[in-house]
Design a protein around this motif. Structure first.
Motif, short mmCIF file in Angstrom:
data_model
loop_
_atom_site.label_atom_id
_atom_site.label_comp_id
_atom_site.label_asym_id
_atom_site.label_seq_id
_atom_site.Cartn_x
_atom_site.Cartn_y
_atom_site.Cartn_z
N LEU A 179 0.82 -1.22 0.00
CA LEU A 179 0.00 0.00 0.00
C LEU A 179 0.84 1.26 0.00
O LEU A 179 0.40 2.32 -0.45
N ALA A 180 2.08 1.15 0.49
CA ALA A 180 2.97 2.31 0.55
C ALA A 180 3.70 2.57 -0.77
O ALA A 180 4.36 3.61 -0.93
N LEU A 181 3.59 1.65 -1.72
CA LEU A 181 4.29 1.82 -2.99
C LEU A 181 3.69 2.96 -3.81
O LEU A 181 2.49 3.21 -3.77
N THR A 182 4.54 3.61 -4.60
CA THR A 182 4.07 4.63 -5.54
C THR A 182 4.07 4.04 -6.95
O THR A 182 4.66 2.98 -7.21
N ALA A 183 3.43 4.76 -7.86
CA ALA A 183 3.45 4.33 -9.26
C ALA A 183 4.88 4.30 -9.78
O ALA A 183 5.24 3.43 -10.59
N ASN A 184 5.71 5.23 -9.33
CA ASN A 184 7.12 5.23 -9.74
C ASN A 184 7.84 3.98 -9.25
O ASN A 184 8.68 3.42 -9.97
N ASP A 185 7.54 3.55 -8.02
CA ASP A 185 8.16 2.33 -7.48
C ASP A 185 7.83 1.13 -8.35
O ASP A 185 8.71 0.34 -8.72
N ILE A 186 6.56 0.98 -8.66
CA ILE A 186 6.12 -0.17 -9.45
C ILE A 186 6.64 -0.07 -10.88
O ILE A 186 7.08 -1.07 -11.47
N GLY A 187 6.61 1.12 -11.43
CA GLY A 187 7.13 1.31 -12.79
C GLY A 187 8.60 0.96 -12.90
O GLY A 187 9.03 0.32 -13.87
N LEU A 188 9.40 1.36 -11.91
CA LEU A 188 10.83 1.03 -11.92
C LEU A 188 11.01 -0.49 -11.89
O LEU A 188 11.81 -1.04 -12.66
N ALA A 189 10.29 -1.17 -10.99
CA ALA A 189 10.43 -2.62 -10.90
C ALA A 189 10.05 -3.31 -12.20
O ALA A 189 10.70 -4.27 -12.63
#
Length: 466
Positions: free
Chosen positions: A338-348
């Protein structure tokens, strides 16, 4: 008997499904108190199924069949009319209203479900315990863990309770318990085994797969599991060959790569020696064995990020409604997602894309990658997760699974096959990975190794008290 032998006898009429159900029930009665592998049993349902099979005319052209072989299904998967807890107090008394399409397919192809295998809550973690059904132990030493999250399936096979068992794998949940209990576990490519209906039907992280005591048994079960299904949008068509036939026709491989630690994992010294010796054996099955691996330096971020996002997607409503009933590790994982951002997921996702490009290039040079399955041998079942290996400390409960989850990121098929025993008599497994959708290659390679070694003959085993 192996599963292959049992099915041959069933097909020939030398034994009946009801006789094998009786044998399975007796063996569970003898061993379950020590291992707690199959705490949910459904023998009345199984016998009803066996009687219905008896009424059907079976011909040689009916297609592949298990002909009434008893099997176990992991308690993350629904079986109609059977208790379905997912290892969680939230669902302690739930009865499944329907069967997963994978279960239906196995039953349509002659499998008879006799029990549900224990699992940690929602499959979180690689040590099989929960507050509903208790702790599963390792038949090789009941003070040790069988691993997880398909620990119940693995322990049941090692103790001889059933001939085949289904499991699932995100971070290594088919491979780790196979390694810890001296059996074989195959993580297929995403889509190879259709399942569902699912709340997350487009996810490619978690897959369903077969477990058995031999490579041929796993190939047999995979034959019964494969094929596309409209309810699973990523499911793959059934191949135009039998995996069991492929195992019976071994091949010579080209160059094979061996990685002792995938470039970044701490490895127990005894495990390292056992797996290095196993890798040497592959010189008999390949033109060369070289120490090499693709770059997995982004692997931790890929897996931890995408896994956390999946946990949040699947379980966030449970956190809101039943937080007090969830184990701390599950709460941590949901909140991390829940703490992830769209940038976090996009990078992964970008990192995973780059990784797959490297893997595709790697398999232009090598036919296979082999590596240890787990950093360590089986450990005490009272330890919930390892916090340190070889002086390297971990900051979360799944970090010690890196040898398996780093390969999960590739979406390639990976099998764990027994490759040795520690001085204290505990099993060690070797992973074999092939290009995407080439389950036939990992099965053939594992079969070649198995044929030259005696490890598959160490199970089934009476549970050992040490």
């Amino acid at each position: 008997m192996t599963a292959v032998e049992a099915v041959e006898k069933l097909q020939a009429g030398d034994v009946t499904p009801l006789e094998l159900i009786d044998a399975s029930e007796q063996r569970i009665r003898e061993t379950e108190g020590a291992v707690n592998a199959l705490p949910i049993q459904c023998f009345d349902r199984a016998r009803d199924h066996a009687k219905s099979l008896k009424k059907k005319a079976r011909h040689s052209d009916d297609g592949p069949s298990l002909h009434g072989l008893p099997i176990a299904i992991k308690d993350l998967t629904p079986v109609e009319g059977v208790r379905f807890t997912l290892g969680s107090p939230i669902f302690a008394d739930q009865i499944a209203a329907h069967s997963d399409i994978m279960v239906k397919r196995l039953e349509e192809r002659g499998g008879i479900v006799v029990a549900k295998a224990n699992t940690p809550e929602f499959g979180a973690g690689a040590q099989t315990f929960n507050e509903v059904l208790g702790t599963t132990t390792n038949p090789f030493d009941v003070s040790k863990t069988p691993g997880g999250s398909s620990g119940g399936s693995a322990a049941a096979l090692a103790a001889g309770q059933v001939w085949l068992a289904q499991g699932s794998d995100l971070g290594g949940s088919l491979r780790i318990p196979a390694s810890f209990t001296g059996v074989v576990g195959l993580r297929p490519s995403p889509g190879r085994v259709a399942h569902g209906p699912s709340t997350l039907p487009f996810g490619v992280g978690s897959v369903e797969g077969p477990m058995g005591r031999t490579v041929a048994d796993v190939a047999l079960m995979l034959d019964m599991m494969v094929g596309e299904h409209i309810a699973d949008p990523i499911s793959l068509p059934r191949p135009d060959y039998s995996y069991l036939d492929k195992v019976k026709a071994p091949r010579k491989f080209g160059k094979v790569a061996y990685s002792p630690n995938l470039g970044q994992c701490p490895i127990d010294g005894e495990v390292a020696v056992i797996c290095a010796k196993a890798a040497e054996a592959f010189k008999d099955y390949a033109t060369a064995v070289e120490e090499d691996c693709f770059d997995l330096s982004d692997g931790d971020n890929i897996f931890q990020t995408l896994r956390a996002a999946q946990f949040a997607a699947a379980h966030a409503p449970k956190l809101k409604e039943n937080r007090s009933l969830l184990k701390p590790d599950v709460i941590w994982n949901i909140e991390a997602g829940l703490a992830l951002t769209a940038n976090d997921i996009g990078l992964a996702q970008r990192q995973q894309g780059a990784l797959y490009a490297a893997v595709a290039e790697f398999f232009g040079t090598y036919d296979l990658l082999i590596a240890p399955t787990v950093m360590v041998p089986p450990f005490n079942h009272e330890i919930r997760s390892l916090s340190e290996v070889e002086g390297v400390k971990f900051d979360n409960y799944v970090a010690w699974l890196a040898m398996t989850y780093l390969l999960t990121n590739t979406s390639c098929p990976v099998i764990s096959v027994p490759c040795g025993m520690t001085r204290s008599g505990l099993p060690v497994g070797l992973q074999i990975m092939a290009p995407a959708h080439r389950e036939d290659l990992v099965l053939q390679a594992a079969a070649l190794f198995e044929a030259d070694h005696e490890y598959s003959k160490l199970v089934p085993i009476d549970p050992v008290l040490k």
